[in-house]
Scaffold this motif. Structure first.
Motif: not given
Length: 223
Positions: A141-149, A172-182, A212-221
């Motif tokens: 569902n999330i990938c469909e939304r992303l492609n449409r956008l 927000l709803y991206a599965p955690r293992k895909h969240a950084i890329h998405i 969300l970027t603060d939550a997902y990314f380990e390195d602020e850079k």
């Protein structure tokens, strides 16, 4: 050593920001059935003697497909599958909604986790059962939304309010293992269209994406 995050409960905060700013459009876009009427009390008296707060609580009118009469509803964003503690808390929410509004209730779970990973039924008596309704916010569902956008933005088409909200909904709803890329893809799309957003939407999405970027990314850079 993991760095200290700037926000506690970042996913609940992001859900609340979009719900508070655009309640009708946000609920409709994540798939909540029925027609939004108004916000209602979110405070809950829990059985353990403490007070809690629902992520969102509101009245819905029927859509005659899933809902057939007016209901008191809540949407709970969850980032881990529902266990005993959360299920009993949802049961307390159910009771509170009835006490406050004297209406049938409709409890909704919004998560990238599917129903089969969670406890989904609380039986207090043969006629008193809490069984949450799970939205479809799977990776597909999330990938469909992303492609449409992507198509809308790359073709320089106007973003409706609901389309724009997907810039927050998708990461927000991206599965955690895909969240950084998405999230990286969504931030790029946001930067392409930010000048076309009105001030309220720009502030809403900037807030959500910053959290969300603060939550997902380990390195602020990285961002």
């Amino acid at each position: 050593m993991n760095r200290k995050r700037k926000f506690s409960k970042p996913f609940d905060i992001c859900h609340s920001i979009m719900y508070n700013e655009f309640p009708e459009e946000y609920l409709e876009e994540i798939g909540v059935p029925g027609k939004f009427v108004k916000k209602i009390n979110r405070r809950v008296h829990l059985k353990n003697g403490t007070d809690g707060v629902m992520d969102s609580a509101f009245i819905l009118d029927p859509d005659n497909e899933i809902l057939f009469e007016r209901v008191a509803a809540c949407v709970e964003h969850i980032s881990i599958p529902i266990g005993d503690v959360k299920l009993f808390k949802l049961g307390d929410y159910d009771i509170q909604l009835v006490a406050d509004e004297h209406l049938p209730t409709f409890l909704v779970v919004a998560s990238h986790h599917t129903r089969d990973k969670s406890l989904d039924t609380l039986i207090r008596s043969p006629s008193d059962i809490t069984r949450p309704y799970f939205l479809d916010l799977s990776l597909e569902n999330i990938c469909e939304r992303l492609n449409r956008l992507k198509k809308i933005i790359n073709n320089n088409q106007h973003l409706s309010v609901k389309n724009a909200l997907n810039l927050g909904i998708i990461p927000l709803y991206a599965p955690r293992k895909h969240a950084i890329h998405i999230t990286k893809e969504v931030v790029e799309l946001y930067l392409k269209t930010v000048d076309d957003l009105d001030e309220k939407m720009e502030y809403c999405l900037y807030s959500v994406l910053s959290i969300l970027t603060d939550a997902y990314f380990e390195d602020e850079k990285e961002y």
